[in-house]
Design a protein around this motif. Structure first.
Motif, PDB file in Angstrom:
ATOM      1  N   ASP A  56      -1.809  10.418  26.954  1.00  0.00           N
ATOM      2  CA  ASP A  56      -1.751   9.924  28.333  1.00  0.00           C
ATOM      3  C   ASP A  56      -1.116   8.544  28.463  1.00  0.00           C
ATOM      4  O   ASP A  56      -0.235   8.343  29.292  1.00  0.00           O
ATOM      5  CB  ASP A  56      -3.147   9.942  28.976  1.00  0.00           C
ATOM      6  N   PRO A  57      -1.546   7.575  27.646  1.00  0.00           N
ATOM      7  CA  PRO A  57      -0.905   6.261  27.786  1.00  0.00           C
ATOM      8  C   PRO A  57       0.576   6.263  27.431  1.00  0.00           C
ATOM      9  O   PRO A  57       1.325   5.404  27.908  1.00  0.00           O
ATOM     10  CB  PRO A  57      -1.693   5.364  26.820  1.00  0.00           C
ATOM     11  N   GLN A  94       2.572   8.938  28.118  1.00  0.00           N
ATOM     12  CA  GLN A  94       3.243   9.587  29.238  1.00  0.00           C
ATOM     13  C   GLN A  94       3.233   8.731  30.499  1.00  0.00           C
ATOM     14  O   GLN A  94       4.198   8.700  31.250  1.00  0.00           O
ATOM     15  CB  GLN A  94       2.574  10.947  29.531  1.00  0.00           C
ATOM     16  N   MET A  95       2.155   7.994  30.732  1.00  0.00           N
ATOM     17  CA  MET A  95       2.031   7.259  31.997  1.00  0.00           C
ATOM     18  C   MET A  95       2.717   5.896  31.971  1.00  0.00           C
ATOM     19  O   MET A  95       2.805   5.226  33.001  1.00  0.00           O
ATOM     20  CB  MET A  95       0.549   7.097  32.368  1.00  0.00           C
ATOM     21  N   ALA A 143      -0.465  19.184  31.207  1.00  0.00           N
ATOM     22  CA  ALA A 143      -1.839  18.710  31.396  1.00  0.00           C
ATOM     23  C   ALA A 143      -2.154  18.423  32.863  1.00  0.00           C
ATOM     24  O   ALA A 143      -3.222  17.912  33.181  1.00  0.00           O
ATOM     25  CB  ALA A 143      -2.060  17.448  30.562  1.00  0.00           C
ATOM     26  N   LEU A 159       3.536  14.173  35.493  1.00  0.00           N
ATOM     27  CA  LEU A 159       2.296  13.921  34.764  1.00  0.00           C
ATOM     28  C   LEU A 159       2.323  14.539  33.376  1.00  0.00           C
ATOM     29  O   LEU A 159       1.482  14.245  32.537  1.00  0.00           O
ATOM     30  CB  LEU A 159       1.109  14.509  35.536  1.00  0.00           C
ATOM     31  N   ASN A 160       3.285  15.396  33.161  1.00  0.00           N
ATOM     32  CA  ASN A 160       3.292  16.172  31.928  1.00  0.00           C
ATOM     33  C   ASN A 160       4.225  15.592  30.887  1.00  0.00           C
ATOM     34  O   ASN A 160       5.304  15.117  31.203  1.00  0.00           O
ATOM     35  CB  ASN A 160       3.733  17.607  32.222  1.00  0.00           C
ATOM     36  N   LEU A 161       3.782  15.699  29.665  1.00  0.00           N
ATOM     37  CA  LEU A 161       4.653  15.307  28.564  1.00  0.00           C
ATOM     38  C   LEU A 161       5.745  16.357  28.359  1.00  0.00           C
ATOM     39  O   LEU A 161       6.858  16.047  27.964  1.00  0.00           O
ATOM     40  CB  LEU A 161       3.819  15.170  27.289  1.00  0.00           C
ATOM     41  N   THR A 174      -5.516  20.001  22.894  1.00  0.00           N
ATOM     42  CA  THR A 174      -5.237  20.367  24.285  1.00  0.00           C
ATOM     43  C   THR A 174      -6.018  21.622  24.637  1.00  0.00           C
ATOM     44  O   THR A 174      -6.810  22.129  23.844  1.00  0.00           O
ATOM     45  CB  THR A 174      -3.738  20.639  24.491  1.00  0.00           C
TER      46      THR A 174
END
Ligand SMILES: [Zn+2]
Length: 443
Positions: free
Chosen positions: A94-95, A97-98, A167, A177-179, A214
């Motif tokens: 998450d970190p 991707q964001m 995700a 939001l997705n990788l 996942t």
């Protein structure tokens, strides 16, 4: 020590550098021998066995800069088969991707430098967190504006709805939001592959299996034959290579059926998959990404992944399978490359040479075999096997000078102080200061 990529030395068609008094570990499989290596421009011009140089000693002689290796080992630069330069040592997906794009680009260049500083002069991109991060990183590295390894640029992973990299929650079904780039059906695959090629990637990455951390398990195989076939044919007609995240046995078989050269993970390959792979072993490479399994299962507690928790138990189970499967593959002569899925807080970039030790200690590779998995096969996985990954006349001058004997102790490849020099494309990224360095190391 590192010179930020502007390079000392030869230039593409310019001067010469002569390494004298080195033990040459050429990565052909031959035991290291004493000799000299002459670099002209960006290529190895001459490899001479034994004795003293016709150039003599001194800092500059016969038009060449002479580096007295004082018995250190000269070997090819290491190559990571599963590199994510945009995975920025963060504590999770998450970190990564964001992160905002502007920061992310700069951090990606920092990672590139860490990898090169660790003696990795090449790497095959295994997926980027955003579409153009790898492409731009590679461009700026190749232009000599930032230090980094020779690189095959990937785009984001192409994944199926609900697969690894999808995700997004149901109430925020937003792509960003997705990788991964989420596809459903061959036409969406076609558009996605074409778009990535338009952006400039060298390599298309497909997520053909799930992943324990996942929602979808590692042994699931979600992508349809039609989708895989479409991705491969669209990549092939534009001369791009394809890689796959393929933990499940079914996904390994998909790679073989569709000629996907580069198979990542392959932990759960069954006997049928191994038979299939052995029959076409000259066409494929396997890179298990074993550091991810070990470190996620055992060394990530600080980041909230507790040993003994359900997810780490899954990774322990997969690690056990991976070790068994890789040993079988190795016995069958299937080419296995290093590349540990580095780029998380618990698998930091720059520790990539740990894989070599792991191959020796857990997979039963000889030190020579493990080093060749990081050099010779690395050149091949970069699609440059005829000019990269070994010390041979005519090959590109990507080399490291190592204080000590990596065959006697492969762990020394993880010690940055032992890397006396790092040369890429005939240019020193790390210029040798042998007298000073060795005096300090022996002090
Ligand atoms: Zn990966």
């Amino acid at each position: 020590m590192a010179d930020n990529g502007h390079g000392y030395g030869n230039g593409r068609d310019g001067g010469q550098t002569l390494f004298t008094n080195v033990r040459i570990l050429d990565a052909t499989g031959e035991y290291p021998y004493t000799g000299e290596v002459l670099v002209q421009g960006n290529r190895i011009k001459q490899v001479t066995r034994g004795g003293s140089s016709r150039f003599g000693s001194g800092s500059s002689s016969g038009g060449a800069t002479v580096i007295d290796g004082m018995g250190a080992t000269l070997m090819p630069g290491m190559i990571d088969a599963h590199l994510h330069l945009s995975w920025n040592n963060a504590p999770g997906i998450d970190p990564i991707q964001m992160m905002e794009l502007e920061e992310h680009m700069l951090v990606t260049m920092e990672m590139a430098k860490l990898v090169l500083d660790a003696g990795f002069t090449g790497g095959r991109g295994a997926a980027a967190a955003k579409p153009r991060l790898d492409v731009v990183a590679k461009k700026f590295i190749n232009q000599g504006r930032f230090p980094g390894p020779r690189y095959l640029a990937a785009g984001p992973e192409i994944t199926t709805v609900g697969g690894l990299g999808d995700a997004a929650p149901s109430h925020i079904p937003h792509e960003g939001l997705n990788l991964g780039l989420v596809v459903s059906g061959p036409e969406e695959v076609r558009r996605t592959v074409r778009t990535l090629i338009k952006y400039g990637v060298d390599s298309i990455k497909l997520n053909l299996s799930g992943e324990a951390i996942t929602g979808m398990g590692a042994e699931e195989t979600p992508m349809s034959e039609e989708e895989v076939a479409m991705a491969v044919s669209e990549a092939r007609c534009r001369n791009k290579v394809v890689s796959a995240h393929a933990r499940s046995s079914g996904s390994v078989k998909q790679c073989i059926r569709h000629g996907i050269q580069n198979i990542y993970h392959a932990s759960f390959a069954d006997e049928e998959a191994l038979d299939m792979l052995e029959a076409v072993k000259d066409k494929h490479f396997v890179a298990p990404g074993i550091a991810w399994l070990i470190n996620t299962a055992r060394h990530a507690e600080q980041w909230g992944i507790k040993p003994g928790s359900p997810v780490t138990m899954e990774y322990e189970r997969e690690l056990e399978m991976c070790v068994e499967t890789m040993k079988k593959m190795h016995r069958r002569g299937i080419r296995i490359c290093i590349g540990g899925d580095y780029g998380f807080a618990w698998t930091p970039q720059g520790t990539n040479a740990k894989d070599i030790q792991t191959f020796v200690e857990m997979l039963g590779f000889s030190p020579m075999e493990a080093i060749m998995a990081a050099t010779k096969y690395g050149g091949e996985i970069m699609c440059m096997g005829d000019e990269l990954g070994m010390i041979k006349e005519g090959y590109l001058a990507d080399m490291i000078l190592v204080d000590g004997d990596p065959i006697a102790n492969v762990r020394i490849l993880q010690e940055k102080d032992r890397l006396l020099a790092i040369m890429k494309d005939g240019q020193f990224h790390k210029r040798p200061q042998l007298q000073e360095q060795r005096r300090r190391l022996t002090a």
